[in-house]
Write an enzyme that holds these catalytic residues in place. Structure first.
Site, PDB file in Angstrom:
ATOM      1  N   GLU A 185      -2.548  -3.957   6.878  1.00 42.88           N
ATOM      2  CA  GLU A 185      -3.615  -4.951   6.982  1.00 42.88           C
ATOM      3  C   GLU A 185      -3.627  -6.004   5.876  1.00 42.88           C
ATOM      4  OE1 GLU A 185      -4.070  -1.619   6.208  1.00 42.88           O
ATOM      5  OE2 GLU A 185      -5.634  -1.384   4.672  1.00 42.88           O
ATOM      6  N   ASN A 186      -2.489  -6.341   5.260  1.00 38.68           N
ATOM      7  CA  ASN A 186      -2.472  -7.351   4.195  1.00 38.68           C
ATOM      8  C   ASN A 186      -3.338  -8.554   4.554  1.00 38.68           C
ATOM      9  OD1 ASN A 186      -0.124  -5.832   3.135  1.00 38.68           O
ATOM     10  ND2 ASN A 186       0.853  -6.704   4.939  1.00 38.68           N
TER      11      ASN A 186
ATOM     12  N   GLU B  22       0.861  -1.187   0.000  1.00 41.45           N
ATOM     13  CA  GLU B  22       0.000   0.000   0.000  1.00 41.45           C
ATOM     14  C   GLU B  22       0.900   1.241   0.000  1.00 41.45           C
ATOM     15  OE1 GLU B  22      -2.796   0.458   3.247  1.00 41.45           O
ATOM     16  OE2 GLU B  22      -3.828   2.057   2.178  1.00 41.45           O
TER      17      GLU B  22
ATOM     18  N   ALA C 102       1.464  -0.109  10.858  1.00 38.69           N
ATOM     19  CA  ALA C 102       1.190  -1.502  10.527  1.00 38.69           C
ATOM     20  C   ALA C 102       0.371  -1.560   9.247  1.00 38.69           C
ATOM     21  CB  ALA C 102       0.421  -2.184  11.653  1.00 38.69           C
TER      22      ALA C 102
ATOM     23  N   HIS D 154      -7.204  -2.302  14.849  1.00 36.54           N
ATOM     24  CA  HIS D 154      -7.367  -1.545  13.607  1.00 36.54           C
ATOM     25  C   HIS D 154      -7.056  -2.437  12.396  1.00 36.54           C
ATOM     26  CE1 HIS D 154      -7.167   2.208  11.136  1.00 36.54           C
ATOM     27  NE2 HIS D 154      -6.321   1.470  10.432  1.00 36.54           N
ATOM     28  N   GLU D 155      -5.916  -3.061  12.412  1.00 40.92           N
ATOM     29  CA  GLU D 155      -5.527  -3.886  11.249  1.00 40.92           C
ATOM     30  C   GLU D 155      -6.462  -5.075  11.107  1.00 40.92           C
ATOM     31  OE1 GLU D 155      -3.664  -2.239   9.508  1.00 40.92           O
ATOM     32  OE2 GLU D 155      -2.794  -0.940  11.036  1.00 40.92           O
TER      33      GLU D 155
ATOM     34  N   HIS E  39      -9.732  -4.081   9.542  1.00 43.35           N
ATOM     35  CA  HIS E  39      -9.629  -3.845   8.096  1.00 43.35           C
ATOM     36  C   HIS E  39     -10.028  -5.087   7.287  1.00 43.35           C
ATOM     37  CE1 HIS E  39      -8.170   0.120   7.194  1.00 43.35           C
ATOM     38  NE2 HIS E  39      -7.017   0.024   7.834  1.00 43.35           N
TER      39      HIS E  39
HETATM   40  N1  PHE Z   1      -3.183   0.943   5.734  1.00 45.19           N
HETATM   41  C1  PHE Z   1      -2.370   1.069   6.914  1.00 45.19           C
HETATM   42  C2  PHE Z   1      -3.341   1.282   8.067  1.00 45.19           C
HETATM   43  O1  PHE Z   1      -3.877   2.301   8.277  1.00 45.19           O
HETATM   44  C3  PHE Z   1      -1.408   2.182   6.929  1.00 45.19           C
HETATM   45  C4  PHE Z   1      -0.312   2.105   5.914  1.00 45.19           C
HETATM   46  C5  PHE Z   1      -0.375   2.870   4.765  1.00 45.19           C
HETATM   47  C6  PHE Z   1       0.777   1.305   6.107  1.00 45.19           C
HETATM   48  C7  PHE Z   1       0.635   2.845   3.831  1.00 45.19           C
HETATM   49  C8  PHE Z   1       1.790   1.270   5.211  1.00 45.19           C
HETATM   50  C9  PHE Z   1       1.727   2.039   4.056  1.00 45.19           C
HETATM   51  O2  PHE Z   1      -3.655   0.414   8.765  1.00 45.19           O
HETATM   52 ZN    ZN Z   2      -5.878   1.640   8.480  1.00 41.86          ZN
END
Ligand code: PHE
Ligand code: ZN
Length: 846
Positions: free
Chosen positions: A257-258, A122, A255, A290-291, A294
């Protein structure tokens, strides 16, 4: 290779991709300097997509071969990707590329951290791994084979086969490329398990480097609590056989959320009582949640394009704040969130980086992972819930999950769900997504014949085109004796000016307005100090009780700075009552004791038309702290003693609240005893909260020398604890030492500046030492700019994020403005400056 001229991308230019992907097969042959990535992708023409070229994103890739339906082709390559002619119908596209993870210091794509392979995709990192339509609206199932000698090899989804030198993974849930992840290395796991509400068994693992196994228990507990909570509150069940978390030392953010394989900055998952503070434990609990959340809000339902980032982030931040409220205290959580919003989002929204919750254009999307998208995005959801009510919110969310599961969505889709399920017209409410800036809300009162009328007016400074917003204003009324005569009622303001009447009252009430901070606005209200003290003493709304105190503290500091007055006696008397009230939550009392930060005061003065003087603000904070300590010397020690925790360490709200209050009292005591009590606490401490709290007091008192050395001796081998050591001595020292210290620390053998945590420990802390960063001679600015210039060559993303510490530059006096501007211009002029930083500096100067 970077393209010379950065492109601006516009929301209105969105067009769907011309093909669909049924399945992606990837093979990784891992090698630090020459990893091979083989991909096989089945493309089918999308039925209603506009006609277009076949273009795949790809950056910093060495193409070895490409083929369509088995026949080799020679595509046209550019620094952004690959273009070629393709058959009319469906076809299989294959490539083999080479990449060098060991040389990847930007920490985006496939890179190495302490010998282990990991990925960060991301927002647009997958294009640094292979050629692909790297956009969130292209969703596909992935089958991944990893070849390498590393003992642990992980990817998304469920494990397939594994054997000598390889492991396979299959993710049955279609996902965009930004949720792809791969990890390989010498890792050990802390296992756990969870039985879902439909009785499915899920294997849980936290993977860490050997030596960190004893820091995983809290993360696992938090994960299980999150999984249970999302079932109970949102009815969301986990959907794979395994859920893996990996701790990585070099990571740009908190972090990620993969799908099924969350990757964490080790600072956001590893914890033990000896090495982590209560605040660390709470933050880890929140980020794990949070993760995990997601998985539904972000992964199962994702974003159509990156302009819709708040669709997943605002909602997921909102969900994790609800979770923390349920696990701990909702009042304390709300106050903490508002402190954070004002400290990080307000300056953004009121300065040159201001943008809507849903931006309409960007050059580098990494620059839009902001407090506005995340935290204001969550506030907008909180307002929506307040307006429609809890039951309607729950129904709307059920519909959202039902209707959009498996899709890549927009804010329009999100709002349509609420419109369809409640019948409410949200046209005006939608402005919260498109209008930047913080609305100001002013209020006047009228009392006549038993009717009390509040008249509100709204406007958004710096945004001449702003239209009136829908504002949910939670209001309660207190009678003259302090009893609540009207419970909280949510007024729905939609006009520029609007009145609301409360009738049938026996006496003129005192209003408690914007309870719970029901809308992210600046409330302007000319109330007397005595009325604020009344609210501080009697308000039944904990947030507004805290807010009344904060108003009084700000007014007191302002008068000290601008008029040279003494600290406000009446306020300190009222505050003392609350701090000593044993019936109140210690965590709340600790929040009441904390003074507004100097940065918050600078923002407050600036809003009142006063140019903030950082040195004067520092002096006023110090003298107010000293006055509090002197005035309360009779009971500080006893109350601190009453905060002692005898039971074995527990990071929950009960114990941590006591330690927070004890810590605030120790800081005051240190102003009286020169550090004796702090030294004793430091020497005896058996947990990091007490140890670091005491060390902070010693640094502030200037008597930290021996303790700092002992701390370093004790924790030399622990990267995360040493980050605290680097940070604290810069953040808590007297302003005149801050830049000198930071500079000296850059010469410390353990100053690994390419590690984002360590870089931020020193320079984030320098920026937080308000008067130190804003040193009159510009040393603070210069030092930071020197290092930003250096870091940009290695890690543009972290450099760009750190540039935002300059966002308030126009608030200060002409001399400081000129110094900051000069540093920004020096940055801008650097040959080869990254696009990320170029965009930031241009906006800051613009
Ligand atoms: N999507 C992640 C989150 O908010 C944040 C993130 C964005 C991490 C870009 C790495 C790179 O949980
Ligand atoms: Zn997030």
């Amino acid at each position: 290779m970077k393209d010379a001229s950065p492109q601006t991308i516009y929301l209105e230019d969105y067009t769907p991709f011309g093909w669909r992907i049924a399945e992606v097969h990837l093979t990784f042959r891992l090698a630090p300097h020459a990893t091979r990535v083989l991909s096989r992708i089945r493309f089918d023409p999308a039925p209603d997509a506009p006609e277009q070229d076949f273009f795949l994103h790809g950056e910093d890739l060495t193409l070895i071969r490409a083929a369509i339906d088995g026949a080799e082709i020679t595509p046209a390559l550019s620094p952004q990707g690959l273009r070629c002619a393709v058959p009319d119908g469906s076809f299989t596209f294959e490539t083999e590329v080479e990449i060098a993870p060991a040389a990847n210091t930007a920490l985006e794509g496939l890179y190495m951290s302490n010998g282990m392979y990991c990925t960060q995709c991301e927002a647009e990192g997958f294009r640094k791994i292979t050629y692909y339509p790297d956009r969130p609206d292209v969703m596909a199932t992935f089958t991944v084979r990893i070849e390498g000698t590393e003992p642990v090899k992980l990817s998304n989804g469920n494990p397939g086969g594994s054997g000598n030198g390889y492991a396979e993974w299959h993710d049955p849930w279609p996902k965009p490329a930004y949720l792809f992840a791969l990890v390989a290395g010498d890792l050990v796991n802390h296992p756990g398990s969870f039985t879902t509400m439909s009785g499915k068994e899920v294997a849980l693992n936290i993977w860490v480097r050997p030596g960190d196994e004893n820091k995983c228990a809290w993360g696992m507990e938090s994960l299980i609590a999150s999984m249970r909570w999302d079932e109970k509150v949102y009815g969301r069940e986990y959907d794979l056989d395994v859920f893996n978390i990996v701790a990585v030392d070099d990571f740009n953010m908190g972090a990620m959320e993969n799908k099924g394989l969350n990757v964490f900055n080790s600072s956001c998952v590893l914890a033990s009582p000896e090495t982590s503070t209560d605040a660390n434990f709470e933050r880890i609990e929140a980020i794990i949640a949070h993760e995990y959340f997601h998985n539904w809000t972000g992964n199962r339902i994702t974003c159509r394009d990156w302009f819709q980032l708040c669709l997943k982030e605002g909602l997921t931040v909102y969900r994790d704040s609800q979770f923390t409220s349920d696990m701990r205290s909702p009042e304390v959580k709300r106050i903490g969130d508002v402190i954070d919003l004002r400290a990080r989002q307000f300056p953004e929204d009121q300065g040159p980086l201001s943008h809507p919750v849903r931006p309409e254009s960007f050059q580098e999307i990494n620059n839009f992972y902001t407090a506005t998208v995340y935290e204001k995005g969550a506030e907008v959801i909180g307002m929506l819930k307040r307006l429609v009510g809890d039951d309607a919110y729950a129904k709307a969310l059920d519909l959202y999950f039902d209707r959009h599961d498996g899709q890549a969505c927009t804010i329009e889709d999100w709002l349509a769900v609420f419109q369809d399920s409640t019948g409410r017209d949200l046209t005006q409410f939608k402005r919260w997504y498109s209008q930047p800036g913080t609305p100001h809300l002013s209020v006047t009162e009228d009392w006549q014949d038993g009717t009390f009328t509040l008249t509100f007016a709204q406007h958004t400074p710096g945004q001449p085109d702003a239209q009136p917003q829908v504002l949910p204003i939670a209001v309660g009324l207190l009678g003259p004796n302090g009893d609540e005569v009207a419970p909280t009622r949510v007024l729905e303001m939609t006009e520029t000016r609007q009145s609301f009447a409360f009738d049938g009252l026996g006496a003129r009430p005192v209003p408690s307005i914007l309870r719970g901070f029901s809308a992210p606005v600046v409330l302007e209200r000319a109330t007397s100090a005595s009325e604020k003290s009344f609210l501080l003493a009697h308000d039944t709304d904990a947030f507004n009780r805290w807010e009344a105190n904060r108003d009084l503290a700000r007014a007191c500091l302002e008068a000290m700075v601008t008029e040279g007055t003494e600290p406000d006696d009446a306020w300190l008397g009222a505050l003392e009552q609350v701090v000593r009230d044993d019936t109140l939550d210690p965590a709340f009392r600790a929040l009441m004791l904390a003074l507004p930060t100097q940065a918050e005061m600078a923002q407050h003065l600036h809003a009142n038309g006063v140019t903030p003087d950082p040195d004067a603000l520092y002096a006023a904070s110090e003298s107010l702290g000293n006055a509090m300590a002197a005035r309360w010397s009779g009971w500080l020690g006893d109350l601190r003693a009453a905060c002692t925790v005898d039971a074995p360490y527990d990071p929950g709200a009960g114990q941590s609240g006591k330690r927070a209050l004890g810590g605030a009292l120790l800081a005051l005591l240190t102003r009286l005893d020169g550090g004796a009590a702090a030294q004793a606490q430091f020497d005896a401490a058996d947990n990091m909260t007490l140890q670091l709290g005491a060390l902070g007091c010693l640094v502030h008192a200037g008597t930290e020398h021996a303790a700092l050395a002992r701390f370093a001796e004790q924790w030399r081998g622990d990267r995360l604890v040493m980050d605290k050591w680097f940070a604290l001595q810069v953040a808590a020292t007297a302003p005149e030492n801050a830049a000198t210290r930071a500079e000296a620390l850059t010469r410390h053998p353990d100053f690994d500046w390419k590690n984002p945590n360590r870089f931020r420990a020193v320079f984030g802390s320098l920026a937080m030492n308000h008067a130190g960063f804003h040193a009159r001679d510009g040393r603070g600015y210069r030092l930071l700019a020197d290092w930003l210039i250096r870091l940009d060559e290695k890690n543009p993303q972290t450099t760009a994020r750190m540039c935002s510490v300059f966002q308030t530059w126009r608030r200060y006096d002409n001399a400081r403005q000129a110094l900051m501007k000069a540093e920004l211009e020096r940055l801008a002029a650097k040959p080869g400056l990254s696009h990320d930083v170029t965009e930031m500096v241009t906006r800051l100067l613009g």
